[in-house]
Write a protein that holds these residues in place. Sequence first.
Motif, PDB file in Angstrom:
ATOM      1  N   SER A   1      -2.630   3.802   9.288  1.00 50.67           N
ATOM      2  CA  SER A   1      -1.591   4.213  10.252  1.00 50.67           C
ATOM      3  C   SER A   1      -0.207   4.051   9.644  1.00 50.67           C
ATOM      4  O   SER A   1       0.679   4.884   9.838  1.00 50.67           O
ATOM      5  CB  SER A   1      -1.638   3.346  11.523  1.00 50.67           C
ATOM      6  N   HIS A   2      -0.024   2.943   8.902  1.00 43.79           N
ATOM      7  CA  HIS A   2       1.283   2.683   8.305  1.00 43.79           C
ATOM      8  C   HIS A   2       1.675   3.809   7.347  1.00 43.79           C
ATOM      9  O   HIS A   2       2.814   4.279   7.357  1.00 43.79           O
ATOM     10  CB  HIS A   2       1.247   1.343   7.578  1.00 43.79           C
ATOM     11  N   LEU A   3       0.724   4.276   6.551  1.00 41.81           N
ATOM     12  CA  LEU A   3       1.030   5.365   5.616  1.00 41.81           C
ATOM     13  C   LEU A   3       1.295   6.668   6.356  1.00 41.81           C
ATOM     14  O   LEU A   3       2.235   7.396   6.036  1.00 41.81           O
ATOM     15  CB  LEU A   3      -0.105   5.551   4.598  1.00 41.81           C
ATOM     16  N   LEU A   4       0.464   6.959   7.365  1.00 38.41           N
ATOM     17  CA  LEU A   4       0.641   8.211   8.123  1.00 38.41           C
ATOM     18  C   LEU A   4       2.012   8.253   8.801  1.00 38.41           C
ATOM     19  O   LEU A   4       2.662   9.288   8.854  1.00 38.41           O
ATOM     20  CB  LEU A   4      -0.469   8.351   9.169  1.00 38.41           C
TER      21      LEU A   4
ATOM     22  N   ALA B   1       0.843  -1.206   0.000  1.00 35.86           N
ATOM     23  CA  ALA B   1       0.000   0.000   0.000  1.00 35.86           C
ATOM     24  C   ALA B   1       0.875   1.251   0.000  1.00 35.86           C
ATOM     25  O   ALA B   1       0.604   2.220  -0.720  1.00 35.86           O
ATOM     26  CB  ALA B   1      -0.934  -0.015   1.211  1.00 35.86           C
ATOM     27  N   LEU B   2       1.941   1.211   0.797  1.00 36.76           N
ATOM     28  CA  LEU B   2       2.848   2.359   0.866  1.00 36.76           C
ATOM     29  C   LEU B   2       3.541   2.576  -0.493  1.00 36.76           C
ATOM     30  O   LEU B   2       3.582   3.702  -1.011  1.00 36.76           O
ATOM     31  CB  LEU B   2       3.891   2.123   1.968  1.00 36.76           C
ATOM     32  N   ALA B   3       4.048   1.491  -1.068  1.00 36.04           N
ATOM     33  CA  ALA B   3       4.750   1.608  -2.360  1.00 36.04           C
ATOM     34  C   ALA B   3       3.788   2.083  -3.448  1.00 36.04           C
ATOM     35  O   ALA B   3       4.142   2.917  -4.286  1.00 36.04           O
ATOM     36  CB  ALA B   3       5.354   0.259  -2.749  1.00 36.04           C
ATOM     37  N   ALA B   4       2.575   1.561  -3.427  1.00 30.73           N
ATOM     38  CA  ALA B   4       1.593   1.949  -4.450  1.00 30.73           C
ATOM     39  C   ALA B   4       1.328   3.448  -4.355  1.00 30.73           C
ATOM     40  O   ALA B   4       1.262   4.146  -5.367  1.00 30.73           O
ATOM     41  CB  ALA B   4       0.295   1.171  -4.258  1.00 30.73           C
ATOM     42  N   TYR B   5       1.199   3.951  -3.150  1.00 24.81           N
ATOM     43  CA  TYR B   5       0.957   5.384  -2.978  1.00 24.81           C
ATOM     44  C   TYR B   5       2.166   6.193  -3.449  1.00 24.81           C
ATOM     45  O   TYR B   5       2.030   7.182  -4.169  1.00 24.81           O
ATOM     46  CB  TYR B   5       0.636   5.699  -1.514  1.00 24.81           C
ATOM     47  N   GLN B   6       3.351   5.751  -3.027  1.00 22.52           N
ATOM     48  CA  GLN B   6       4.559   6.521  -3.358  1.00 22.52           C
ATOM     49  C   GLN B   6       4.820   6.603  -4.856  1.00 22.52           C
ATOM     50  O   GLN B   6       5.391   7.576  -5.326  1.00 22.52           O
ATOM     51  CB  GLN B   6       5.774   5.908  -2.643  1.00 22.52           C
ATOM     52  N   GLN B   7       4.391   5.595  -5.600  1.00 21.93           N
ATOM     53  CA  GLN B   7       4.658   5.609  -7.048  1.00 21.93           C
ATOM     54  C   GLN B   7       3.637   6.415  -7.851  1.00 21.93           C
ATOM     55  O   GLN B   7       3.751   6.543  -9.064  1.00 21.93           O
ATOM     56  CB  GLN B   7       4.683   4.174  -7.565  1.00 21.93           C
ATOM     57  N   LEU B   8       2.661   6.967  -7.179  1.00 27.55           N
ATOM     58  CA  LEU B   8       1.669   7.774  -7.899  1.00 27.55           C
ATOM     59  C   LEU B   8       2.269   9.086  -8.352  1.00 27.55           C
ATOM     60  O   LEU B   8       3.119   9.650  -7.670  1.00 27.55           O
ATOM     61  CB  LEU B   8       0.493   8.104  -6.980  1.00 27.55           C
ATOM     62  N   GLU B   9       1.772   9.601  -9.493  1.00 30.33           N
ATOM     63  CA  GLU B   9       2.305  10.877  -9.970  1.00 30.33           C
ATOM     64  C   GLU B   9       1.662  12.074  -9.272  1.00 30.33           C
ATOM     65  O   GLU B   9       2.337  12.896  -8.690  1.00 30.33           O
ATOM     66  CB  GLU B   9       2.154  10.964 -11.477  1.00 30.33           C
ATOM     67  N   ASN B  10       0.347  12.141  -9.296  1.00 28.42           N
ATOM     68  CA  ASN B  10      -0.321  13.273  -8.632  1.00 28.42           C
ATOM     69  C   ASN B  10      -0.955  12.793  -7.335  1.00 28.42           C
ATOM     70  O   ASN B  10      -2.050  12.272  -7.334  1.00 28.42           O
ATOM     71  CB  ASN B  10      -1.399  13.861  -9.537  1.00 28.42           C
ATOM     72  N   LYS B  11      -0.243  13.011  -6.264  1.00 26.96           N
ATOM     73  CA  LYS B  11      -0.690  12.395  -5.018  1.00 26.96           C
ATOM     74  C   LYS B  11      -1.692  13.236  -4.245  1.00 26.96           C
ATOM     75  O   LYS B  11      -2.542  12.716  -3.538  1.00 26.96           O
ATOM     76  CB  LYS B  11       0.515  12.140  -4.104  1.00 26.96           C
ATOM     77  N   GLY B  12      -1.585  14.552  -4.310  1.00 29.82           N
ATOM     78  CA  GLY B  12      -2.410  15.390  -3.436  1.00 29.82           C
ATOM     79  C   GLY B  12      -1.919  15.244  -1.992  1.00 29.82           C
ATOM     80  O   GLY B  12      -0.796  14.779  -1.755  1.00 29.82           O
ATOM     81  N   ILE B  13      -2.786  15.584  -1.035  1.00 27.14           N
ATOM     82  CA  ILE B  13      -2.328  15.448   0.357  1.00 27.14           C
ATOM     83  C   ILE B  13      -3.255  14.607   1.238  1.00 27.14           C
ATOM     84  O   ILE B  13      -2.900  14.246   2.345  1.00 27.14           O
ATOM     85  CB  ILE B  13      -2.111  16.826   1.050  1.00 27.14           C
TER      86      ILE B  13
END
Length: 400
Positions: free
Chosen positions: A130-133, A92-104
């Motif tokens: 929690s892991h992402l935060l 989940a963390l890697a999937a989020y980090q690889q996004l281009e336009n993440k927002g906040i």
Amino acid sequence: MEYDRILIRFGEISTKGRNRHQFIEQLRKNIQTKLSDYKKITIHKTRDRIYLKLNGESHEEIINGLKGIFGIQSFSLAMKVESEINLIKAGALAAYQQLENKGITFKISAKRSDKTFPLNTNELNYELGSHLLKNIEGLKVDVHNPDVNIKVEVRKGVTYITCKDIPGAGGLPVGISGKAMLMLSGGLDSPVAGFLSMKRGLEIEAVHFYSPPYTSERSRQKVVDLAQELTEFSGSIKLHIVPFTEIQQVIQQQIPENYTLISTRRLMLKIADEIRKLNNGLAIATGESLGQVASQTLESMFVINEVTSTPMIRPLISTDKTEIIEIARKINTYDISIRPFEDCCTIFTPASPKTKPKLDRVKYYESFTDFEGLIADAIKNTEVLYLNHTGQYVDDDNLF
Ligand code: ATP
Ligand code: MG
């Protein structure tokens, strides 16, 4: 961990009951044709999804290719991990980090089809959130309107993670609704009509009438370019180029001036219908809309259409020019259509064509000429081009 697949959803197909398998198989074929340059990818069907495994191919171009395929509702880059909580967290963390336009802001939407998985969906949402935060500074949760919705689907043994839904072209897979002949001129309307026909699952073969030397090589090329542009949605297209000069000259000589336009249209339709028969089509599509020009009054359509009982498809019948232009821009035919060219019809268009022609009149005028022989010649001398996304190629097989 990297995105290793694309998950494809089909929306409207899912509601089609018995025909479902056929729909999914057609869509799979269309995807395969469109992406044939990417040798490493593999395509997998399931009951409700299609997965593309990237096997090392880069996803950017593939995403662009998928956007033009009808029958796809939406698709997402996806990652597959083993159904083990630490691996899911890392995924989940890697999937989020690889996004281009993440927002906040983000949210986790977990789904658990494997009920034996030790965490339920609430616990999964909490653990992963929690892991992402913890790992990304400045990130905030917004469960109502997040910039990124991370979907986590825990199945038996494997979990799929996706972050963004990319809208597909919608509609139905090309080929599922049968074949129509598209009467393709060099104008703005007919390519748009072709696009909309394909959107409803029709396979299109294009028929173009040209009149050299009254129309030049440039205007012929324009039509080839338009058909080429339509392959974006169909994978490939067969284009019939019908020599029409002789018929137009005979019409000029034999038919009273204010009826030449109507006769021209009738003969075009007749020939298009013959070509349809030879190619097993079931309909004829045109770019006609109601009331634009003399040949598009209802009275004219009635008289033109009398030459055939084949179903006519007129996707633009109720559209305004501005709506047509908007679509033409979107499908990249606009710039080609506005190139200056000589249209075989406008060249021969009389000063005052009949807007309310009479069927018995036109039949009477036509009765003095043996058009059948001319029609047979035009069909015999029709040039056939096969176009696909790589450019034009001509088949050696002479069809007629
Ligand atoms: P378009 O923008 O598609 O040329 P139009 O608004 O100019 O349409 P017409 O010229 O009356 O309208 O043509 C109506 C339809 O007849 C076209 O949309 C097309 O389907 C067909 N048609 C006209 N000319 C040709 C041609 N030379 N070859 C094939 N089809 C044609
Ligand atoms: Mg036109």
